[in-house]
Write a protein that holds these residues in place. Structure first.
Motif, PDB file in Angstrom:
ATOM      1  N   LYS A 238      40.190  34.656  30.122  1.00 43.62           N
ATOM      2  CA  LYS A 238      40.261  33.360  30.802  1.00 43.62           C
ATOM      3  C   LYS A 238      41.002  33.458  32.116  1.00 43.62           C
ATOM      4  CE  LYS A 238      40.471  31.598  26.410  1.00 43.62           C
ATOM      5  NZ  LYS A 238      41.407  31.316  25.363  1.00 43.62           N
ATOM      6  N   ARG A 239      40.563  32.595  33.040  1.00 41.50           N
ATOM      7  CA  ARG A 239      41.286  32.480  34.301  1.00 41.50           C
ATOM      8  C   ARG A 239      41.193  31.029  34.737  1.00 41.50           C
ATOM      9  NH1 ARG A 239      40.559  32.688  39.868  1.00 41.50           N
ATOM     10  NH2 ARG A 239      38.315  32.687  39.668  1.00 41.50           N
ATOM     11  N   VAL A 240      42.351  30.438  35.015  1.00 39.27           N
ATOM     12  CA  VAL A 240      42.369  29.055  35.471  1.00 39.27           C
ATOM     13  C   VAL A 240      42.582  29.055  36.971  1.00 39.27           C
ATOM     14  CG1 VAL A 240      43.428  26.779  35.200  1.00 39.27           C
ATOM     15  CG2 VAL A 240      43.322  28.321  33.251  1.00 39.27           C
ATOM     16  N   SER A 241      41.649  28.409  37.673  1.00 40.64           N
ATOM     17  CA  SER A 241      41.733  28.351  39.122  1.00 40.64           C
ATOM     18  C   SER A 241      41.476  26.928  39.580  1.00 40.64           C
ATOM     19  CB  SER A 241      40.704  29.311  39.736  1.00 40.64           C
ATOM     20  OG  SER A 241      40.630  29.105  41.129  1.00 40.64           O
TER      21      SER A 241
ATOM     22  N   THR B  94      38.638  26.257  34.463  1.00 36.80           N
ATOM     23  CA  THR B  94      38.836  27.450  33.644  1.00 36.80           C
ATOM     24  C   THR B  94      37.556  28.269  33.638  1.00 36.80           C
ATOM     25  OG1 THR B  94      40.295  26.128  32.257  1.00 36.80           O
ATOM     26  CG2 THR B  94      39.672  28.293  31.418  1.00 36.80           C
ATOM     27  N   PHE B  95      37.688  29.536  33.951  1.00 32.49           N
ATOM     28  CA  PHE B  95      36.548  30.450  33.923  1.00 32.49           C
ATOM     29  C   PHE B  95      36.688  31.379  32.733  1.00 32.49           C
ATOM     30  CE2 PHE B  95      37.103  29.280  38.389  1.00 32.49           C
ATOM     31  CZ  PHE B  95      35.824  28.844  38.691  1.00 32.49           C
ATOM     32  N   PHE B  96      35.555  31.713  32.164  1.00 28.32           N
ATOM     33  CA  PHE B  96      35.546  32.609  31.004  1.00 28.32           C
ATOM     34  C   PHE B  96      34.706  33.829  31.335  1.00 28.32           C
ATOM     35  CE2 PHE B  96      36.359  28.366  29.544  1.00 28.32           C
ATOM     36  CZ  PHE B  96      37.376  28.528  28.604  1.00 28.32           C
TER      37      PHE B  96
ATOM     38  N   CYS C 196      34.112  41.682  35.144  1.00 30.55           N
ATOM     39  CA  CYS C 196      33.487  40.452  35.627  1.00 30.55           C
ATOM     40  C   CYS C 196      34.521  39.558  36.302  1.00 30.55           C
ATOM     41  CB  CYS C 196      32.806  39.719  34.476  1.00 30.55           C
ATOM     42  SG  CYS C 196      31.201  40.411  34.072  1.00 30.55           S
ATOM     43  N   LYS C 197      35.721  39.545  35.734  1.00 28.24           N
ATOM     44  CA  LYS C 197      36.795  38.743  36.317  1.00 28.24           C
ATOM     45  C   LYS C 197      37.111  39.258  37.723  1.00 28.24           C
ATOM     46  CE  LYS C 197      41.613  37.487  35.473  1.00 28.24           C
ATOM     47  NZ  LYS C 197      42.786  37.726  34.606  1.00 28.24           N
ATOM     48  N   LYS C 198      37.199  40.593  37.855  1.00 23.23           N
ATOM     49  CA  LYS C 198      37.487  41.203  39.157  1.00 23.23           C
ATOM     50  C   LYS C 198      36.382  40.916  40.152  1.00 23.23           C
ATOM     51  CE  LYS C 198      40.302  44.996  37.399  1.00 23.23           C
ATOM     52  NZ  LYS C 198      40.185  46.378  36.899  1.00 23.23           N
ATOM     53  N   LYS C 199      35.132  41.029  39.691  1.00 24.66           N
ATOM     54  CA  LYS C 199      33.985  40.759  40.553  1.00 24.66           C
ATOM     55  C   LYS C 199      33.996  39.327  41.057  1.00 24.66           C
ATOM     56  CE  LYS C 199      30.583  43.975  38.659  1.00 24.66           C
ATOM     57  NZ  LYS C 199      29.349  44.049  37.848  1.00 24.66           N
ATOM     58  N   HIS C 200      34.319  38.405  40.129  1.00 23.51           N
ATOM     59  CA  HIS C 200      34.326  36.999  40.483  1.00 23.51           C
ATOM     60  C   HIS C 200      35.432  36.717  41.507  1.00 23.51           C
ATOM     61  CE1 HIS C 200      34.441  32.535  39.337  1.00 23.51           C
ATOM     62  NE2 HIS C 200      33.259  32.764  39.846  1.00 23.51           N
ATOM     63  N   LEU C 201      36.593  37.331  41.289  1.00 28.95           N
ATOM     64  CA  LEU C 201      37.701  37.166  42.220  1.00 28.95           C
ATOM     65  C   LEU C 201      37.345  37.737  43.577  1.00 28.95           C
ATOM     66  CD1 LEU C 201      40.745  37.940  39.919  1.00 28.95           C
ATOM     67  CD2 LEU C 201      40.446  35.857  41.248  1.00 28.95           C
ATOM     68  N   ALA C 202      36.682  38.901  43.568  1.00 22.80           N
ATOM     69  CA  ALA C 202      36.290  39.558  44.814  1.00 22.80           C
ATOM     70  C   ALA C 202      35.258  38.721  45.564  1.00 22.80           C
ATOM     71  CB  ALA C 202      35.733  40.944  44.508  1.00 22.80           C
ATOM     72  N   ALA C 203      34.349  38.113  44.822  1.00 28.32           N
ATOM     73  CA  ALA C 203      33.298  37.295  45.442  1.00 28.32           C
ATOM     74  C   ALA C 203      33.878  36.042  46.068  1.00 28.32           C
ATOM     75  CB  ALA C 203      32.255  36.927  44.399  1.00 28.32           C
ATOM     76  N   LYS C 204      34.965  35.531  45.459  1.00 32.28           N
ATOM     77  CA  LYS C 204      35.571  34.286  45.962  1.00 32.28           C
ATOM     78  C   LYS C 204      36.433  34.559  47.192  1.00 32.28           C
ATOM     79  CE  LYS C 204      35.458  30.587  42.837  1.00 32.28           C
ATOM     80  NZ  LYS C 204      36.184  29.367  42.505  1.00 32.28           N
ATOM     81  N   ALA C 205      37.019  35.760  47.244  1.00 30.33           N
ATOM     82  CA  ALA C 205      37.930  36.068  48.316  1.00 30.33           C
ATOM     83  C   ALA C 205      37.190  36.328  49.631  1.00 30.33           C
ATOM     84  CB  ALA C 205      38.772  37.287  47.960  1.00 30.33           C
TER      85      ALA C 205
END
Ligand SMILES: [Zn+2]
Length: 97
Positions: free
Chosen positions: A73-76, A80-82, A88-97
């Motif tokens: 989980k990550r709350v942003s 909340t993202f699952f 996948c969490k890293k990819k999602h963070l990288a895509a958002k940055a």
């Protein structure tokens, strides 16, 4: 008039009979259905779709459905993202940055 009364009496007798038969059938069906499940009586009657831990959530990166209990989980900003994995969490963070 007498025929009408006869019909009425017949209906009054037949309707509870049908209802009791239907009730018996329904009970027979439910007991049969519960016998087929491996779960003990009185347990959650829902089929075991999720192996462990609650609601299914969609991974925003790969689209895999992961159970809430097992997901990363990550709350942003209140959301909340699952994720199915750290990758996948890293990819999602990288895509958002
Ligand atoms: Zn994923």
């Amino acid at each position: 008039m007498l025929r009408f009364l006869g019909l009425l009496l017949a209906i009054l007798f037949v309707v509870p009979l049908i209802r009791s038969v239907l009730g018996l059938l329904a009970r027979a069906f439910t007991t049969f259905a519960f016998k087929n499940t491996s779960q003990p009586a009185g347990a959650n009657p829902q089929p075991p779709r999720v192996p462990s831990g609650g609601v299914l959530r969609k991974d925003p990166v790969c689209g895999t459905y992961v159970s809430e209990g097992l997901a990363i989980k990550r709350v942003s900003s209140g959301e909340t993202f699952f994720y199915c994995s750290e990758e996948c969490k890293k990819k999602h963070l990288a895509a958002k940055a």
